[in-house]
Design a protein around this motif. Structure first.
Motif, PDB file in Angstrom:
ATOM      1  N   GLN A 221      46.804  36.083  44.842  1.00 30.06           N
ATOM      2  CA  GLN A 221      47.330  34.719  44.929  1.00 30.06           C
ATOM      3  C   GLN A 221      47.990  34.443  46.274  1.00 30.06           C
TER       4      GLN A 221
ATOM      5  N   GLN B 240      41.883  36.489  35.000  1.00 25.64           N
ATOM      6  CA  GLN B 240      42.585  35.885  36.147  1.00 25.64           C
ATOM      7  C   GLN B 240      42.294  36.654  37.426  1.00 25.64           C
TER       8      GLN B 240
ATOM      9  N   LEU C 168      40.236  35.310  40.930  1.00 23.52           N
ATOM     10  CA  LEU C 168      40.890  35.280  42.240  1.00 23.52           C
ATOM     11  C   LEU C 168      40.162  36.144  43.263  1.00 23.52           C
TER      12      LEU C 168
END
Length: 474
Positions: free
Chosen positions: A34, A151, A155
């Motif tokens: 992130q 997730q 990413l």
């Protein structure tokens, strides 16, 4: 050594390498990705998850809306006190405070960002002063792990399974009192090739504990009874920890190994006994010494107190609960009773007593006394057990299980600070090396409270991922 020279000897170069794919490793991978860097996650097994995958998924959380709704008075200070009391004051206070303060934001992250669904209730595990344990709807860590994997992949995290850490690559230490800098890892690939992966930012170790490593366990904790089974997946071994030690990482509390009491000698590994023992017997039932027919402990005592008392007893105890207890715990053990090899069902207390060779009259007296505490006094005057408002007197049919300790968790590991940096000589950070989860030591001291490990893994996994990207190898 500059970055160009480091890159020259590498087969692959990435910004961050994560070693281990459980809650800590995936949390670190997500946080790093992130931040916009490239991440390779390596896992020695064929699939991801390790112990996280087979865990119950419970989080210890302070300040949740469920606690507020239920009128439960909790605080950072109270959880900290509970952890230090259980840990016999050996805990690293800075780590404890960080975990406690980040516990509710962690639950929010899981529910709001990753979409993990938790049960609309809060449980109380042994050693906790109040109910604060939050469970996924499926009572399985796989629910959290699946959401994390989804997730991480979205990413762009590159996950390489069957890829085993062989070595941590470092620059030479500048002096005898200066730790080296980690520049990458050497791994063995599924094709048994040896590859060097260089890093621009750093490496995060999230390889779990060593409960399944009999040789290392015996070396660090020779005081443990011999021949104990463990509850972990078979690959819970110490090779990554040993490699961290080789390059100069400090370790703490390696001798502190947690046994748990709510497992059964009538099955191998974790098994089904904890579903009944941990969730139902401890909170809503009784633990009986089969020799005397009497209780011998506060069933909600912390794990170390429980195990030390049970080992002093010298033989398995019998956990007893009933249907009302299962309704309160939300755990239906009936589907697991097919062969009645572990948890057994009895229509009368006498038949249970006969099965486990318990003095019938003494057991009936014990049950009557406990039921009186629950129904009339709402207070356990024998052992001070916390009786929940919804607790009911025990009535037939009864369910029984034999309980005897197994190795469950290793409190010791590499020494880290509150930024998840691994510390070397003189408590100086080893540049480019971070760690989170059970591979670290210091958080729990002599005894971990139930539910705290998963909270710790995610809190410090995210911290490690956020901080490793701030480091640059130049």
């Amino acid at each position: 050594m500059n970055k160009t020279n480091i890159d020259a000897g590498m087969d692959i170069v990435t910004d961050v390498v994560i070693v281990g794919s459980g809650f800590a490793g995936l949390s670190a991978a997500i946080a790093a990705a992130q931040a916009g860097v490239s991440v390779i996650l390596v896992e020695k097994e064929a699939s991801c998850g390790g112990n996280s995958l087979v865990s119950g998924g419970a989080l210890t959380v302070v300040g949740s809306p469920i606690q507020t709704r239920e009128g439960i008075t909790d605080s950072f200070a109270l959880l900290k006190q509970d952890m230090l009391t259980a840990g016999r004051q050996l805990n690293n206070v800075a780590l404890v405070e960080t975990m406690v303060q980040e516990s509710y934001p962690t639950l929010q992250w899981l529910t709001e960002e990753l979409g993990v669904k938790f049960k609309d209730r809060v449980d109380q595990y042994g050693g906790h002063s109040v109910p604060r344990n939050h469970n996924p709807e499926t009572l399985s860590g796989s629910e959290i792990l699946t959401a994390m994997l989804t997730q991480a992949k979205s990413l762009g995290v590159e996950i390489r399974t069957q890829t085993r850490l062989i070595r941590l690559l470092t620059t030479p230490a500048q002096t005898n009192t200066t730790p080296p800098m980690v520049t990458g890892v050497v791994v063995k690939t599924p094709d048994r090739e040896i590859k060097q992966i260089g890093v621009n930012q750093g490496v995060v170790l999230a390889t779990g504990g060593f409960s399944g490593d009999r040789a290392f366990l015996q070396q660090q904790a020779p005081h443990l009874p011999t021949g104990l089974d463990h509850t972990n997946v078979p690959n819970a071994t110490a090779e990554a920890l040993i490699e961290a030690i080789r390059i100069g990482s400090q370790c703490v509390d390696l001798e502190q190994v947690q046994l748990v009491p709510w497992v059964s000698p009538d099955e191998t590994g974790y098994g089904i006994a904890p579903l009944f023992g941990s969730y139902t017997v401890l909170a809503y039932g009784l633990a009986i010494d089969p020799v005397t027919g009497k209780r011998f402990i506060n069933e909600l005592a912390d794990r170390k107190t429980w195990v030390d008392t049970l080992l002093t007893l010298g033989h398995p105890c019998i956990g007893i609960a009933d249907t009302a207890g299962m309704e309160n715990s939300g755990i239906d053990i009936e589907p697991y009773l097919a062969d009645q090899a572990v948890v057994k069902k009895f229509s009368t207390l006498s038949s249970l007593a006969a099965e486990y060779s318990i003095p019938d009259t003494a057991l009936q007296q014990t049950l009557d006394r406990y039921n009186y505490f629950v129904e009339q006094l709402h207070e356990d005057r024998d052992f001070g057990k916390s009786l929940r408002d919804q607790a009911k007197p025990l009535n037939p049919p009864f369910y029984g299980v034999r309980l005897w300790p197994k190795v469950h968790y290793t409190m010791g590991g590499v020494k880290i600070d509150a930024q998840a940096q691994v510390l070397g000589v003189g408590d100086l950070p080893i540049a480019g090396l971070y760690a989170a989860g059970e591979v670290t030591g210091g958080m729990h001291g002599a005894c971990r409270l139930g539910g705290c490990s998963i909270t710790e893994c995610i809190v410090f996994g995210r911290i490690a991922g956020q901080n490793v990207v701030k480091h640059s190898i130049t």
